[in-house]
Design a protein around this motif. Structure first.
Motif, short mmCIF file in Angstrom:
data_model
loop_
_atom_site.label_atom_id
_atom_site.label_comp_id
_atom_site.label_asym_id
_atom_site.label_seq_id
_atom_site.Cartn_x
_atom_site.Cartn_y
_atom_site.Cartn_z
N GLU A 58 11.81 15.34 14.78
CA GLU A 58 12.29 13.58 14.79
C GLU A 58 13.63 13.48 15.17
N ASP A 70 14.87 4.79 13.06
CA ASP A 70 13.26 4.84 13.08
C ASP A 70 12.94 6.31 12.37
N SER A 71 13.92 6.97 11.71
CA SER A 71 13.45 8.24 10.91
C SER A 71 12.56 8.00 9.90
N LYS A 72 11.59 8.96 9.87
CA LYS A 72 10.54 8.65 8.87
C LYS A 72 10.43 9.96 7.92
N TYR A 73 11.18 11.17 8.45
CA TYR A 73 11.04 12.42 7.53
C TYR A 73 12.48 13.00 6.97
N ARG A 112 11.00 3.64 3.30
CA ARG A 112 10.06 4.04 4.21
C ARG A 112 9.95 5.49 4.25
N ILE A 113 11.14 6.22 4.10
CA ILE A 113 11.39 7.74 4.06
C ILE A 113 10.50 8.31 3.00
N GLU A 116 6.62 8.32 3.45
CA GLU A 116 6.42 9.57 4.40
C GLU A 116 6.41 10.64 3.72
N GLN A 125 -2.24 10.39 4.77
CA GLN A 125 -1.69 9.13 5.46
C GLN A 125 -2.18 7.72 5.12
#
Length: 188
Positions: A58, A70-73, A112-113, A116, A125
């Motif tokens: 990512e 926008d990073s999720k991880y 958000r992170i 995830e 998910q």
């Protein structure tokens, strides 16, 4: 020039295919198991399994279709010094700093992170919030390898401290992953 041009183009294509997009970052996993990221003037990373790969892949896309926000991880830090400092903290210090009110991290700025991370560790998910993982509050995680339950209990208590009852664990849950103890956020 005409003889070299096709070879230069081929070498450029091979370089892009082998090295990918953004390489101007470094990453580290803190003692909670959360991937931290920071921009650098260099690049490079090693292959590994798990959420590390997702965060690194990512991060390679940052500036090439996605932004740091926008990073999720992975969690982007301000600079390499912040990244270095974060890796020196022990697990309790990291837990306390990132959950000073003993709440559900999913409801805060890193929500958000954290969501995830929970989805990844639970391999589900469809998880939308802490109520969806309530049954894992009492799951036992063997540290430091996240054994027995693949880290489900640890990550659930760390990110859903209020939902898991970390303020008053008296026998109800394993406090591992909770910011609980003398002088810590969840201590009443």
């Amino acid at each position: 020039f005409f003889m070299l041009s096709p070879m230069v183009d081929t070498l450029h294509d091979v370089s892009l295919a082998m090295c990918g997009g953004n390489k101007a970052f470094v990453w580290e996993i803190d003692r909670r198991g959360v991937v931290l990221l920071s921009r650098t003037t260099g690049g490079g990373w090693e292959d590994d399994v798990g959420i590390k790969n997702l965060a690194v892949e990512e991060a390679e896309e940052v500036g090439f279709g996605i932004s740091q926000n926008d990073s999720k991880y992975g969690v982007w830090l301000q600079d390499v010094d912040s990244l270095s400092a974060a890796t020196l903290l022990n697990s309790e210090e990291i837990l306390d700093a990132n959950n000073a009110d003993c709440g559900d991290v999913l409801d805060g700025p890193q929500g958000r992170i954290a969501l995830e991370q929970l989805r990844f560790v639970h391999q589900n998910q469809s998880i939308q919030g802490c109520q969806d993982v309530l049954s894992s509050c009492s799951s036992v995680t063997r540290m430091p390898d996240l054994g027995l339950d693949n880290g489900r209990g640890w990550f659930t208590r760390m990110f859903c401290s209020a939902t898991c009852g970390c303020r008053d664990p008296m026998g109800a849950i394993n406090v591992q992953g909770c910011p609980y103890g003398q002088g810590r956020p969840c201590q009443q």
